[in-house]
Scaffold this motif. Structure first.
Motif, PDB file in Angstrom:
ATOM      1  N   ILE A  26     -15.503 -59.078  52.281  1.00  0.00           N
ATOM      2  CA  ILE A  26     -14.689 -59.076  53.086  1.00  0.00           C
ATOM      3  C   ILE A  26     -14.064 -57.591  53.356  1.00  0.00           C
ATOM      4  O   ILE A  26     -14.060 -56.708  52.434  1.00  0.00           O
ATOM      5  CB  ILE A  26     -13.378 -59.809  52.602  1.00  0.00           C
ATOM      6  CG1 ILE A  26     -13.803 -61.345  52.090  1.00  0.00           C
ATOM      7  CG2 ILE A  26     -12.080 -59.772  53.615  1.00  0.00           C
ATOM      8  CD1 ILE A  26     -13.975 -62.153  53.257  1.00  0.00           C
ATOM      9  N   GLU A  27     -13.973 -57.232  54.504  1.00  0.00           N
ATOM     10  CA  GLU A  27     -13.239 -55.940  54.778  1.00  0.00           C
ATOM     11  C   GLU A  27     -12.072 -55.917  55.728  1.00  0.00           C
ATOM     12  O   GLU A  27     -11.792 -56.807  56.532  1.00  0.00           O
ATOM     13  CB  GLU A  27     -14.475 -55.083  55.833  1.00  0.00           C
ATOM     14  CG  GLU A  27     -13.914 -53.662  56.177  1.00  0.00           C
ATOM     15  CD  GLU A  27     -14.844 -53.094  57.022  1.00  0.00           C
ATOM     16  OE1 GLU A  27     -14.305 -52.034  57.566  1.00  0.00           O
ATOM     17  OE2 GLU A  27     -15.958 -53.289  56.908  1.00  0.00           O
ATOM     18  N   VAL A  28     -10.905 -55.331  54.801  1.00  0.00           N
ATOM     19  CA  VAL A  28      -9.603 -55.372  55.731  1.00  0.00           C
ATOM     20  C   VAL A  28      -9.247 -53.853  55.552  1.00  0.00           C
ATOM     21  O   VAL A  28      -9.362 -53.160  54.588  1.00  0.00           O
ATOM     22  CB  VAL A  28      -8.926 -56.346  54.539  1.00  0.00           C
ATOM     23  CG1 VAL A  28      -7.278 -56.307  55.211  1.00  0.00           C
ATOM     24  CG2 VAL A  28      -9.033 -57.647  54.406  1.00  0.00           C
ATOM     25  N   SER A  29      -8.604 -53.685  56.680  1.00  0.00           N
ATOM     26  CA  SER A  29      -8.175 -52.327  56.775  1.00  0.00           C
ATOM     27  C   SER A  29      -6.657 -52.152  57.564  1.00  0.00           C
ATOM     28  O   SER A  29      -6.108 -53.229  58.014  1.00  0.00           O
ATOM     29  CB  SER A  29      -9.039 -51.535  57.878  1.00  0.00           C
ATOM     30  OG  SER A  29      -8.950 -52.009  59.224  1.00  0.00           O
ATOM     31  N   SER A  32      -3.486 -48.739  61.728  1.00  0.00           N
ATOM     32  CA  SER A  32      -3.390 -47.551  62.331  1.00  0.00           C
ATOM     33  C   SER A  32      -4.387 -46.539  61.598  1.00  0.00           C
ATOM     34  O   SER A  32      -4.224 -45.434  62.077  1.00  0.00           O
ATOM     35  CB  SER A  32      -1.911 -47.033  61.826  1.00  0.00           C
ATOM     36  OG  SER A  32      -1.826 -46.952  60.406  1.00  0.00           O
ATOM     37  N   GLY A  33      -5.214 -46.940  60.969  1.00  0.00           N
ATOM     38  CA  GLY A  33      -6.215 -46.033  60.452  1.00  0.00           C
ATOM     39  C   GLY A  33      -5.895 -45.660  58.951  1.00  0.00           C
ATOM     40  O   GLY A  33      -6.882 -44.964  58.499  1.00  0.00           O
ATOM     41  N   GLY A  34      -4.685 -45.484  58.526  1.00  0.00           N
ATOM     42  CA  GLY A  34      -4.286 -44.844  57.367  1.00  0.00           C
ATOM     43  C   GLY A  34      -4.716 -45.914  56.180  1.00  0.00           C
ATOM     44  O   GLY A  34      -5.697 -46.618  56.104  1.00  0.00           O
ATOM     45  N   LYS A  35      -4.251 -45.502  55.044  1.00  0.00           N
ATOM     46  CA  LYS A  35      -4.714 -46.159  53.907  1.00  0.00           C
ATOM     47  C   LYS A  35      -3.687 -47.034  53.338  1.00  0.00           C
ATOM     48  O   LYS A  35      -3.841 -47.761  52.076  1.00  0.00           O
ATOM     49  CB  LYS A  35      -5.079 -45.066  52.741  1.00  0.00           C
ATOM     50  CG  LYS A  35      -6.503 -44.562  53.067  1.00  0.00           C
ATOM     51  CD  LYS A  35      -6.846 -43.650  51.997  1.00  0.00           C
ATOM     52  CE  LYS A  35      -8.030 -42.917  52.562  1.00  0.00           C
ATOM     53  NZ  LYS A  35      -9.015 -42.017  51.717  1.00  0.00           N
ATOM     54  N   THR A  43      -2.250 -55.227  58.926  1.00  0.00           N
ATOM     55  CA  THR A  43      -3.663 -55.220  58.375  1.00  0.00           C
ATOM     56  C   THR A  43      -4.528 -55.908  59.153  1.00  0.00           C
ATOM     57  O   THR A  43      -3.829 -56.497  60.248  1.00  0.00           O
ATOM     58  CB  THR A  43      -3.699 -55.733  57.080  1.00  0.00           C
ATOM     59  OG1 THR A  43      -3.264 -57.202  57.455  1.00  0.00           O
ATOM     60  CG2 THR A  43      -2.708 -54.994  56.126  1.00  0.00           C
ATOM     61  N   ASN A  44      -5.632 -55.798  59.147  1.00  0.00           N
ATOM     62  CA  ASN A  44      -6.706 -56.443  60.094  1.00  0.00           C
ATOM     63  C   ASN A  44      -8.121 -56.571  59.344  1.00  0.00           C
ATOM     64  O   ASN A  44      -8.483 -55.734  58.618  1.00  0.00           O
ATOM     65  CB  ASN A  44      -6.864 -55.396  61.327  1.00  0.00           C
ATOM     66  CG  ASN A  44      -7.837 -56.105  62.257  1.00  0.00           C
ATOM     67  OD1 ASN A  44      -8.103 -57.179  62.166  1.00  0.00           O
ATOM     68  ND2 ASN A  44      -8.201 -55.049  63.318  1.00  0.00           N
ATOM     69  N   CYS A  45      -8.239 -57.903  59.549  1.00  0.00           N
ATOM     70  CA  CYS A  45      -9.603 -58.472  58.881  1.00  0.00           C
ATOM     71  C   CYS A  45     -10.727 -57.759  59.984  1.00  0.00           C
ATOM     72  O   CYS A  45     -11.015 -58.567  61.085  1.00  0.00           O
ATOM     73  CB  CYS A  45      -9.602 -59.734  58.727  1.00  0.00           C
ATOM     74  SG  CYS A  45     -11.141 -60.408  58.108  1.00  0.00           S
ATOM     75  N   HIS A  46     -11.639 -57.086  59.440  1.00  0.00           N
ATOM     76  CA  HIS A  46     -13.029 -56.586  60.022  1.00  0.00           C
ATOM     77  C   HIS A  46     -14.224 -57.642  59.827  1.00  0.00           C
ATOM     78  O   HIS A  46     -15.448 -57.271  60.438  1.00  0.00           O
ATOM     79  CB  HIS A  46     -13.185 -55.221  59.897  1.00  0.00           C
ATOM     80  CG  HIS A  46     -12.214 -54.327  60.573  1.00  0.00           C
ATOM     81  ND1 HIS A  46     -12.424 -54.010  61.921  1.00  0.00           N
ATOM     82  CD2 HIS A  46     -11.063 -53.802  60.182  1.00  0.00           C
ATOM     83  CE1 HIS A  46     -11.183 -53.167  62.249  1.00  0.00           C
ATOM     84  NE2 HIS A  46     -10.450 -53.001  60.973  1.00  0.00           N
ATOM     85  N   THR A  47     -14.075 -58.455  58.868  1.00  0.00           N
ATOM     86  CA  THR A  47     -15.118 -59.302  58.787  1.00  0.00           C
ATOM     87  C   THR A  47     -15.347 -60.465  59.656  1.00  0.00           C
ATOM     88  O   THR A  47     -16.481 -61.118  60.022  1.00  0.00           O
ATOM     89  CB  THR A  47     -14.810 -60.211  57.348  1.00  0.00           C
ATOM     90  OG1 THR A  47     -14.690 -59.157  56.292  1.00  0.00           O
ATOM     91  CG2 THR A  47     -15.924 -60.976  57.086  1.00  0.00           C
ATOM     92  N   PHE A  48     -14.339 -60.627  60.608  1.00  0.00           N
ATOM     93  CA  PHE A  48     -14.450 -61.678  61.721  1.00  0.00           C
ATOM     94  C   PHE A  48     -15.465 -61.593  62.586  1.00  0.00           C
ATOM     95  O   PHE A  48     -15.936 -60.536  63.052  1.00  0.00           O
ATOM     96  CB  PHE A  48     -13.179 -61.749  62.486  1.00  0.00           C
ATOM     97  CG  PHE A  48     -13.320 -62.659  63.631  1.00  0.00           C
ATOM     98  CD1 PHE A  48     -12.965 -63.814  63.581  1.00  0.00           C
ATOM     99  CD2 PHE A  48     -13.452 -62.073  64.880  1.00  0.00           C
ATOM    100  CE1 PHE A  48     -12.937 -64.854  64.597  1.00  0.00           C
ATOM    101  CE2 PHE A  48     -13.647 -63.009  65.947  1.00  0.00           C
ATOM    102  CZ  PHE A  48     -13.297 -64.168  65.836  1.00  0.00           C
ATOM    103  N   LYS A  49     -16.135 -62.692  62.886  1.00  0.00           N
ATOM    104  CA  LYS A  49     -17.240 -62.711  63.634  1.00  0.00           C
ATOM    105  C   LYS A  49     -17.081 -64.132  64.542  1.00  0.00           C
ATOM    106  O   LYS A  49     -17.113 -65.086  63.884  1.00  0.00           O
ATOM    107  CB  LYS A  49     -18.766 -62.746  63.126  1.00  0.00           C
ATOM    108  CG  LYS A  49     -19.137 -61.572  62.457  1.00  0.00           C
ATOM    109  CD  LYS A  49     -20.401 -61.368  62.355  1.00  0.00           C
ATOM    110  CE  LYS A  49     -20.924 -60.036  61.659  1.00  0.00           C
ATOM    111  NZ  LYS A  49     -22.243 -59.829  61.070  1.00  0.00           N
ATOM    112  N   LEU A  50     -17.142 -63.946  65.754  1.00  0.00           N
ATOM    113  CA  LEU A  50     -17.003 -65.134  66.698  1.00  0.00           C
ATOM    114  C   LEU A  50     -17.979 -66.366  66.535  1.00  0.00           C
ATOM    115  O   LEU A  50     -19.285 -65.743  66.313  1.00  0.00           O
ATOM    116  CB  LEU A  50     -16.716 -64.800  68.157  1.00  0.00           C
ATOM    117  CG  LEU A  50     -16.509 -65.966  69.162  1.00  0.00           C
ATOM    118  CD1 LEU A  50     -14.988 -66.473  68.922  1.00  0.00           C
ATOM    119  CD2 LEU A  50     -16.556 -65.239  70.537  1.00  0.00           C
ATOM    120  N   GLN A  51     -17.828 -67.491  66.239  1.00  0.00           N
ATOM    121  CA  GLN A  51     -18.916 -68.586  66.210  1.00  0.00           C
ATOM    122  C   GLN A  51     -19.792 -68.564  67.150  1.00  0.00           C
ATOM    123  O   GLN A  51     -19.455 -68.227  68.350  1.00  0.00           O
ATOM    124  CB  GLN A  51     -18.310 -69.810  66.013  1.00  0.00           C
ATOM    125  CG  GLN A  51     -17.777 -70.135  64.630  1.00  0.00           C
ATOM    126  CD  GLN A  51     -17.430 -71.556  64.512  1.00  0.00           C
ATOM    127  OE1 GLN A  51     -16.882 -72.302  65.502  1.00  0.00           O
ATOM    128  NE2 GLN A  51     -17.094 -71.943  63.273  1.00  0.00           N
TER     129      GLN A  51
END
Length: 51
Positions: A26-29, A32-35, A43-51
């Motif tokens: 799982i990748e969550v960021s 705003s690009g900060g830490k 926050t945003n989940c970058h693991t998402f992929k559309l079916q």
């Protein structure tokens, strides 16, 4: 890693019955690009992929 990762995005490729995430990682960021995030909306989940 947590055994039970919940996901409410039913149109994600990794979504499974019971709101489970089946992704290997799982990748969550921070949006705003900060830490550091001030709350969940930043926050945003970058693991998402559309079916």
């Amino acid at each position: 890693m947590a055994k039970d990762v919940k996901c409410r995005v039913e149109n994600c490729k990794f979504w499974s019955q019971g709101q489970r995430c089946t992704a290997n990682a799982i990748e969550v960021s921070v949006d705003s690009g900060g830490k550091q995030a001030g709350d969940v909306q930043e926050t945003n989940c970058h693991t998402f992929k559309l079916q």
